[in-house]
Every structure is written in C-alpha cells, then in structure tokens.
Design a protein around this motif. Structure first.
Motif, PDB file in Angstrom:
ATOM      1  N   GLN A  34      -3.344  -6.632  -5.733  1.00  0.00           N
ATOM      2  CA  GLN A  34      -4.533  -5.776  -5.822  1.00  0.00           C
ATOM      3  C   GLN A  34      -4.399  -4.560  -4.907  1.00  0.00           C
ATOM      4  OE1 GLN A  34      -8.143  -7.981  -5.237  1.00  0.00           O
ATOM      5  NE2 GLN A  34      -7.911  -9.127  -7.149  1.00  0.00           N
ATOM      6  N   ILE A  35      -3.694  -4.716  -3.783  1.00  0.00           N
ATOM      7  CA  ILE A  35      -3.522  -3.563  -2.877  1.00  0.00           C
ATOM      8  C   ILE A  35      -2.779  -2.449  -3.614  1.00  0.00           C
ATOM      9  CG2 ILE A  35      -2.371  -2.700  -0.800  1.00  0.00           C
ATOM     10  CD1 ILE A  35      -2.863  -5.432   0.524  1.00  0.00           C
ATOM     11  N   ILE A  36      -1.615  -2.762  -4.143  1.00  0.00           N
ATOM     12  CA  ILE A  36      -0.799  -1.699  -4.765  1.00  0.00           C
ATOM     13  C   ILE A  36      -1.487  -1.146  -6.012  1.00  0.00           C
ATOM     14  CG2 ILE A  36       0.736  -3.321  -6.025  1.00  0.00           C
ATOM     15  CD1 ILE A  36       3.016  -1.289  -5.429  1.00  0.00           C
ATOM     16  N   ASP A  37      -2.073  -2.015  -6.802  1.00  0.00           N
ATOM     17  CA  ASP A  37      -2.752  -1.549  -8.023  1.00  0.00           C
ATOM     18  C   ASP A  37      -3.963  -0.686  -7.675  1.00  0.00           C
ATOM     19  OD1 ASP A  37      -0.939  -2.906  -9.572  1.00  0.00           O
ATOM     20  OD2 ASP A  37      -2.231  -4.655  -9.917  1.00  0.00           O
ATOM     21  N   THR A  38      -4.728  -1.135  -6.681  1.00  0.00           N
ATOM     22  CA  THR A  38      -5.963  -0.424  -6.354  1.00  0.00           C
ATOM     23  C   THR A  38      -5.675   0.939  -5.734  1.00  0.00           C
ATOM     24  OG1 THR A  38      -7.028  -2.552  -6.040  1.00  0.00           O
ATOM     25  CG2 THR A  38      -8.206  -0.653  -5.201  1.00  0.00           C
ATOM     26  N   VAL A  39      -4.605   1.036  -4.955  1.00  0.00           N
ATOM     27  CA  VAL A  39      -4.250   2.344  -4.387  1.00  0.00           C
ATOM     28  C   VAL A  39      -4.002   3.347  -5.517  1.00  0.00           C
ATOM     29  CG1 VAL A  39      -2.419   3.600  -3.170  1.00  0.00           C
ATOM     30  CG2 VAL A  39      -3.399   1.542  -2.145  1.00  0.00           C
ATOM     31  N   MET A  57      -7.927   6.752   1.125  1.00  0.00           N
ATOM     32  CA  MET A  57      -7.600   6.199   2.442  1.00  0.00           C
ATOM     33  C   MET A  57      -7.560   4.684   2.362  1.00  0.00           C
ATOM     34  SD  MET A  57      -9.374   6.606   6.128  1.00  0.00           S
ATOM     35  CE  MET A  57     -11.021   6.867   5.567  1.00  0.00           C
ATOM     36  N   CYS A  58      -6.538   4.094   2.968  1.00  0.00           N
ATOM     37  CA  CYS A  58      -6.541   2.642   3.130  1.00  0.00           C
ATOM     38  C   CYS A  58      -7.175   2.321   4.475  1.00  0.00           C
ATOM     39  CB  CYS A  58      -5.121   2.081   3.097  1.00  0.00           C
ATOM     40  SG  CYS A  58      -4.516   1.877   1.422  1.00  0.00           S
ATOM     41  N   VAL A  59      -8.117   1.397   4.459  1.00  0.00           N
ATOM     42  CA  VAL A  59      -8.671   0.884   5.704  1.00  0.00           C
ATOM     43  C   VAL A  59      -8.165  -0.547   5.842  1.00  0.00           C
ATOM     44  CG1 VAL A  59     -10.752   0.278   6.982  1.00  0.00           C
ATOM     45  CG2 VAL A  59     -10.720   2.338   5.573  1.00  0.00           C
ATOM     46  N   VAL A  60      -7.334  -0.758   6.850  1.00  0.00           N
ATOM     47  CA  VAL A  60      -6.804  -2.100   7.089  1.00  0.00           C
ATOM     48  C   VAL A  60      -7.777  -2.745   8.071  1.00  0.00           C
ATOM     49  CG1 VAL A  60      -4.770  -3.428   7.700  1.00  0.00           C
ATOM     50  CG2 VAL A  60      -4.507  -1.144   6.713  1.00  0.00           C
ATOM     51  N   ALA A  75       0.844  -1.203   0.000  1.00  0.00           N
ATOM     52  CA  ALA A  75       0.000   0.000   0.000  1.00  0.00           C
ATOM     53  C   ALA A  75       0.877   1.250   0.000  1.00  0.00           C
ATOM     54  CB  ALA A  75      -0.931   0.003   1.208  1.00  0.00           C
ATOM     55  N   ALA A  76       1.902   1.257   0.857  1.00  0.00           N
ATOM     56  CA  ALA A  76       2.779   2.428   0.955  1.00  0.00           C
ATOM     57  C   ALA A  76       3.473   2.701  -0.383  1.00  0.00           C
ATOM     58  CB  ALA A  76       3.812   2.222   2.064  1.00  0.00           C
ATOM     59  N   LEU A  77       3.910   1.636  -1.045  1.00  0.00           N
ATOM     60  CA  LEU A  77       4.598   1.825  -2.326  1.00  0.00           C
ATOM     61  C   LEU A  77       3.625   2.342  -3.392  1.00  0.00           C
ATOM     62  CD1 LEU A  77       6.952  -1.314  -2.300  1.00  0.00           C
ATOM     63  CD2 LEU A  77       7.549   1.067  -1.781  1.00  0.00           C
ATOM     64  N   ILE A 132     -14.827  12.349  -5.481  1.00  0.00           N
ATOM     65  CA  ILE A 132     -15.417  11.611  -4.362  1.00  0.00           C
ATOM     66  C   ILE A 132     -14.271  10.820  -3.717  1.00  0.00           C
ATOM     67  CG2 ILE A 132     -17.023   9.740  -3.733  1.00  0.00           C
ATOM     68  CD1 ILE A 132     -18.752  10.638  -6.146  1.00  0.00           C
ATOM     69  N   PRO A 133     -14.210  10.824  -2.380  1.00  0.00           N
ATOM     70  CA  PRO A 133     -13.122  10.100  -1.729  1.00  0.00           C
ATOM     71  C   PRO A 133     -13.263   8.577  -1.848  1.00  0.00           C
ATOM     72  CG  PRO A 133     -14.622  11.037  -0.096  1.00  0.00           C
ATOM     73  CD  PRO A 133     -15.072  11.541  -1.426  1.00  0.00           C
ATOM     74  N   VAL A 134     -12.139   7.898  -1.792  1.00  0.00           N
ATOM     75  CA  VAL A 134     -12.126   6.441  -2.001  1.00  0.00           C
ATOM     76  C   VAL A 134     -11.436   5.739  -0.830  1.00  0.00           C
ATOM     77  CG1 VAL A 134     -11.348   4.549  -3.493  1.00  0.00           C
ATOM     78  CG2 VAL A 134     -12.023   6.732  -4.518  1.00  0.00           C
ATOM     79  N   MET A 135     -12.088   4.687  -0.329  1.00  0.00           N
ATOM     80  CA  MET A 135     -11.483   3.796   0.666  1.00  0.00           C
ATOM     81  C   MET A 135     -11.013   2.527  -0.031  1.00  0.00           C
ATOM     82  SD  MET A 135     -13.960   3.479   3.955  1.00  0.00           S
ATOM     83  CE  MET A 135     -14.764   4.996   4.458  1.00  0.00           C
ATOM     84  N   VAL A 136      -9.756   2.174   0.196  1.00  0.00           N
ATOM     85  CA  VAL A 136      -9.253   0.888  -0.269  1.00  0.00           C
ATOM     86  C   VAL A 136      -9.163  -0.004   0.973  1.00  0.00           C
ATOM     87  CG1 VAL A 136      -7.345  -0.324  -1.377  1.00  0.00           C
ATOM     88  CG2 VAL A 136      -7.948   2.006  -2.112  1.00  0.00           C
ATOM     89  N   CYS A 137     -10.005  -1.046   1.011  1.00  0.00           N
ATOM     90  CA  CYS A 137     -10.106  -1.864   2.215  1.00  0.00           C
ATOM     91  C   CYS A 137      -9.401  -3.202   2.012  1.00  0.00           C
ATOM     92  CB  CYS A 137     -11.581  -2.120   2.546  1.00  0.00           C
ATOM     93  SG  CYS A 137     -12.572  -0.608   2.595  1.00  0.00           S
ATOM     94  N   TYR A 138      -8.499  -3.526   2.942  1.00  0.00           N
ATOM     95  CA  TYR A 138      -7.871  -4.859   2.890  1.00  0.00           C
ATOM     96  C   TYR A 138      -7.745  -5.449   4.279  1.00  0.00           C
ATOM     97  CZ  TYR A 138      -3.353  -2.338   3.566  1.00  0.00           C
ATOM     98  OH  TYR A 138      -2.324  -1.541   4.004  1.00  0.00           O
TER      99      TYR A 138
END
Lengths: 303, 403
Positions: free
Chosen positions: B140-145, B102-105, B11-13, B157-163
């Motif tokens: 999917q995490i890195i691509d989706t971010v 935002m990433c939601v872990v 996610a960070a990358l 519109i804001p986006v949450m990437v949930c993993y």
C-alpha cells in the motif's frame, strides 16, 4: 564593472507602476523601482511579508509587472531554492531568481533559510532592503536596528545593542558576491545588481533604505539621509567579490578625498536618535574614525 | 516483479516510479532512510530529479512550495516534530493549491522526546487542508505514493501518505514493484494550472482582502473567504476523485484496495473495530480469535482520513450494534479524533427510530507502547459486553496503560 550607469542610459522601461501603497518618501520605493530595472523582465521574484508586500498592492491588483511569489516570513531563500530546482528540472534557462526581503525577514526570521541556501550556493540574487526595523508592523526593533534608535518596542532608551552585520555573515559563507548599497545612490545599486546577474552562485546585496515614518525625518530627505549614512562612514558601500573586499562608489571616493562628515549630522536629522547621548555619539565617531583609518591605510594607494 | 524491501524503500521507489522532479528533505527518524534512498537513486543517475538537502523541515516544504509554484512535481517526507515544524507551510501549500506529495512516517511528538510510532504528528495536522491517507503495509505504501501524485494533480490539493514508523518503515516485506511503463500510462507528466512565468507575470498569494474586489478590468475576483470556501468544496469533491483514482489503479495494476476504508469480516458483524494504519491488520488477528468464540465482530481500517469520507464510513458502520475505535493519537482535552469524527458521521445517518451503534474509544500505543494482540482481544470482548448492557458511548479508555 567598468562603465557606470548614469541617468542618461538607465533603461526607461518601468516595472513598478505609479500608485503603489508605499509611504511618501519610502526608501524602498526608490530602490525597488531601480532594482527591478536592473533585474529586468526575465525574473522571478520571491517576497516575504514586509513593506514590499504592502507596496506591491492588494489582490487582484498589483503595482509591479513581474512574476512574483509571495511566501511566508521564514521561507524566502528556501522557496527561491525550490523555484531554481524546478527551473533546472524542467530545463527552463535564462531566468533570474531574486529574493527581495526586508531586514527582519533577512537578519532575524529568515536567516536560517538564507544561511542554508547560501551554504548550498543557490544561484539566486538575495536583496535585503534594510530600513532598520519592522516598519510594516509599526517600527519595532530588528537585528539590524542600530544602537540607540527608538522603536515602538525600545520606546524610551532606544535599542541597547549594536546593529547585526548581515553582509559579513553572508560573506562568511564564502559566497561569490556580497555588496552593500544605499537608496541615496540608486545607480550604484543598479550596477551592483547588473553585476550580480553575471555571477553564478549566491549573490547578496544589502541596501540601506531610509524610512521617513520609522526614522522620523521629512519624506523629502530620504535620498539625503541615504547619502549621509554613507558620507558619515556609518554605512559603507563595498563589494566582496570572491572573498576580496573593496570600497565602491561614494565610499571609495571618500577614501581618496578623506572627507568624512561628522556622524552627529546624521543623528540630528532623525527623531529616532533623540535619546542618544553625546558620549555615545563620540563613541560612534571614534569607531568610525578607527575603521576609516584602516581604509585610508589599505585603500589610499589603490587607484 | 516482487521484491523484499523496507517500507521506507517502498516509498522511495514509488517516488522514483512517479518521476518526481524536485525532492527536498531534512533528516528525521524514522523517515531518514526514505530520503537517503532517494538521494542515492539521484546521485547514481538511476533517477532524474533535483535533490535539495535543506537545513530544516520548514525549508523542505518551502522548497516544494517554490518548485510546485514553478510547475514541477515535488516530494518531501518527514516525521513527528519535523512535521510540526512544517505546520505553517502545510497551511500555505494547501491554501496555494499546490499538488505536493509528502510521506509522513508516523512518530510520537515531544515533549518528552520519543522516536517511536504513534499518529499524533499527522493527526494534529488534519485541519491544514491536506488530503491524508493512511496505509497498512508495504504494498500500500508504494501504490499509494503513486496514486497520491495522481490525486494531488487532479484536484490541486497536497497529499500526505501516512505510514507507521518502524512497524512499516523499518520492517522488510515482499511487495510488487509496479511496472514503469504502466505507471507512466497511469500518471502522465505533470502540467500545472499556472507555473511561474516571466512571460505571463503574476503576483501570487499576495494580500487578499476580506471582501471580494474587482480587478483592473472590472471583473470581480475572489476574496479570501471565497478562496477558502473553494478549498473546502474541492476537498469534499476529491472524495469521489480519490475513489476514481483507486478504481483506475486497480484496473491498471490489478490490485484491489478500498479508497476509503478496508473492511474485514464486517458484513454480518454486530461489532466493528476501527483503526488507522498497520493496527487495523493486527486487529484482524484479534477479530479472528473472537469470531472463534462466537462473537460476530469485524474490523474496518480507515484509509482516507481527510477529507473524511463520512457517508461511506457511516454506511459501513451504522448497521452494527457497537463500534470500538482504537487510536494512536489524541485530541487532548477531549477524545481520540477518529472516534469523534465517526460519532459525527453516524449522527448524519440518523433516521427515524433507528438506534445508533455505541462508540467506544481506546487510546493505545502512544510513543510506541507495545500493543499486545491479547490486550486488543480483551478490550474488544469487554466493550462488546459492556456496550450490550449500557449502550453508552461517552467513555474514553486507555489500553496498555501502566499507572
């Protein structure tokens, strides 16, 4: 600050236009008009819910001609931190970021974000206008409501706890500039904001803004009450610059002349203090006298 | 280039590749390593961005709100109670139409305290007006971010990437690191519709009345309700935008993925298991085992949860005889929210005499309760059998419960 601003050299450009939704005699109205002149056009304001939200008008019409972002109650100082970060990240220089919040938004619900931002030494000016209660919602007690004041949720006895000393809390963060001011002395406020603009890091200015409807006095008396708070020694005008405390303006000249107005005069003019007993007034007076004795000792010799 | 790293680092990358300009965060397990990594990348000079270590999650999102209003590309991340603490600001960010990512872990929420994975945190924020995408693995995490920034900035519109916490955040897997030049081409620098500007002073998000009102030029401006209507309209339209972004991403990076849902052995399936996040990959193992026993079953992993791609989901599921929804979250007092949404989507597909599939709903894995593949197989087998005979939908079942 060497040259004091007078009514003769105060900038004429107005940022607060006539027709605001403030109540007659609003202390904030005075402070805001003069404060925006001091901040100047190149400013981004951050404003949480408060009387100021009302004063500024309803969408799509605004009383003020300033870039301004309205934010949630607890987020003022963090949103301002975000604005600053964006300006840095995008290489936009020379813009002043100023928060303008009420006493509830500062001393109660906003204090966590403000403390965090002050600890990070965010480079903004935080201005708290203190009308000593939640006036926008109909005069409820806040952390800065003084002892004895009747509010709509301290309706009979008045507030039973003393006023929270917010400038002291901010000073304890070690920020480079803390100052107090009063709507009774708008030019003093002007000069303090101008000075704050020249300092890097977090600057905190606490303004006492008397509120006719909430405090129970005639709208014509706002400036008088604002001055009386200072002249009775209840609300002192000072600056803490790099940790060094000094009295300023009227408070400073009061030390020289040793002229403290009896605090009773201040209480008598406001219906919110109608429950306060003579014993308490005496206690207040003694506290003030003790503090001012210290001032006389410390500051009489300083020119 | 393929590397082996944790989900949080993936996610960070992704955030680094997306060239986020302002990052604000507050530590919370299991998100912390993500933003630690970002602070390291920024302090070492590998990434050019402002990192604001705030005193709370409420402030983390507030910093993003301020920075996004001033025109910067912003990112934050959190988990569980941190996300709940942001709740007010989630609504604010969406209402103010700020393209924050935002990433939601995902982690269970208190009380009682629990740090392990389920989906209650993000599920309970579904009505805040954010886009919510659930991912299944590190790639999917890195691509989706990266895609999330593109989507957010296209639709405002804001986006949450949930993993999934731990299952993805703290495990190490190989994944391809997208090439920076290609990312730059896919995601150009952010240009906001309006950035706070003293030269063009505006009073943003001020009190807006129930009725629309004219401005000083006599032009009718939106009232509160119009602004909220537009948020809904734009969220619905974003369903197409999200698919377009997915398509462009797969063209540029040559990686296929379903924008709405990922189907596995669904084409000829009489029964379809549905879930979100990494669980849908585990269900593939259960499906393979049941296929060997002759049960025609598949699995659909829902990627886009809000806006809910109801048509795509109903098209993918309505041909089946039965649907078995596995969820790590609840709408307490009713059922799993995904099952509820799927039923509602299927109802939109009612035509004539066509029989709708039955929908079974299993709640499992709450607070990190171990999900055994054997239990998934049993649950699926039982549901297929039971649904065949009764065709009843109104049953909520708990899997792995020891009570």
């Amino acid at each position: 600050m060497t040259a004091k601003t007078t009514i003769l050299n105060l900038p004429e450009e107005e940022f607060v236009h006539p027709g605001s939704r403030a109540c007659a005699g609003c202390g904030l109205g005075i402070a805001y008009r003069i404060g925006l002149k001091a901040l100047g056009k190149n400013t981004i304001l951050v404003v949480p819910p408060s009387c100021l939200t009302v004063l500024q008008g309803l969408y799509p019409i605004a009383t003020t001609k300033m870039a301004c972002i309205n934010v949630t109650f607890a987020s003022t100082a963090s949103v301002a931190s975000g604005v600053l970060a964006a300006l840095r990240a995008m290489g936009r220089k020379g813009i002043t970021v100023a928060c303008w919040a009420g006493d509830g938004g500062t001393s109660d619900i906003g204090i966590q974000a403000l403390s965090g931002a002050a600890e990070r030494l965010e480079d903004f000016i935080y201005i708290c206008y203190d009308n000593e209660g939640y006036m926008n919602t109909g005069t409820q007690r806040s952390g800065t409501t003084p002892f004895g004041a009747i509010t709509t949720n301290t309706p009979i006895l008045g507030k039973q706890q003393p006023k929270k000393d917010v400038p002291a809390i901010l000073a304890a963060h070690g920020i480079p500039y803390v100052a107090t001011s009063s709507a009774g002395y708008p030019l003093d406020l002007y000069d303090k904001i101008r000075k704050a603009k020249t300092i890097r890091g977090t600057k905190y200015i606490h303004i006492l803004t008397p509120c006719p409807s909430g405090w129970g006095f005639q709208p014509k008396d706002t400036a008088k009450i604002g001055r009386l708070a200072v002249e009775t020694g209840l609300f002192d005008l000072y600056e803490i610059e790099d940790g060094k405390f000094r009295l300023t303006g009227r408070s400073r000249s009061m030390v020289k002349k040793r002229e403290l107005v009896p605090v009773k005069e201040y209480f008598m003019l406001q219906s919110r203090f109608q429950s306060i007993s003579d014993d308490y007034i005496e206690r207040f007076q003694k506290e003030i006298n003790d503090r001012w004795k210290r001032y006389y000792n410390e500051f009489s010799q300083v020119s | 280039m393929q590397i082996i790293e944790s989900g949080n680092v993936a996610a960070a990358l992704g955030v680094k590749l997306a060239r986020a300009q302002v990052i604000a965060a507050f530590p919370i397990t299991p998100q912390t390593p993500l933003t630690e990594k970002l602070s390291e990348l920024i302090e070492s000079g590998e990434m050019k961005a402002e990192y604001i270590p705030v005193e709370s999650e409420h402030s983390a999102l507030s910093v993003c709100i301020g920075a996004a209003t001033a025109g910067a590309r912003t990112f934050t991340a959190t988990s569980a109670n941190g996300l709940l603490y942001m709740h007010e600001q989630l609504h604010w960010a969406a209402g103010a139409r700020l393209p924050i990512v935002m990433c939601v872990v995902n982690r269970g929420v208190g009380a009682p305290w629990n740090v392990w994975n389920d989906h209650q945190d993000s599920i309970s924020q579904r009505d805040t007006g954010w886009i919510q995408i659930y991912v299944n693995d590190h790639q999917q995490i890195i691509d989706t971010v990266i895609k999330a920034f593109c989507i957010a900035e296209k639709v405002n519109i804001p986006v949450m990437v949930c993993y999934d916490g731990y299952i993805l955040s703290h495990t190490y897997m190989p994944f391809y690191l997208p090439d920076q030049e290609l990312v730059d081409c896919f995601l150009p620098p952010h240009k906001s519709v309006y950035a706070l500007d003293p030269e063009d002073p505006r009073n943003i998000n001020t009190v807006t009345l129930p009725e629309a009102r004219v401005n000083v030029h006599g032009v009718l401006a939106h009232g509160y309700m119009e602004l909220r209507y537009l948020l809904q309209e734009d969220l619905r339209k974003s369903i197409h935008t999200i698919a377009e972004v997915e398509e462009r991403y797969s063209e540029v990076f040559n990686r296929e993925g379903g924008a709405y849902l990922e189907e596995y052995r669904c084409r000829d399936a009489s029964y379809i298991a549905v879930s979100m996040g990494s669980l849908s990959f585990q269900l593939r193992v259960a499906v393979d085992a049941l296929r060997e026993k002759g049960i025609r079953i598949g699995v659909a992993g829902v990627r886009l949860y809000r806006p809910f791609p109801d048509k795509a989901i109903s098209n993918a599921l309505s041909h089946a005889n039965g649907i078995i929804v596995f969820e790590k979250g609840m709408s307490y007092g009713y059922m799993g929210p995904l099952a509820s949404d799927i039923k509602s989507a299927l109802y939109g597909n009612v035509n004539g005499n066509r029989k709708l599939p039955f929908v079974h709903n299993y709640i499992l894995g709450l607070g990190g309760r171990n999900i055994r593949t054997r239990d998934l197989i049993d649950a699926l087998r039982n549901s297929c059998k039971e649904g065949e005979s009764t065709h009843m939908s109104d049953t909520l079942k708990w899997s792995g419960l020891k009570i």
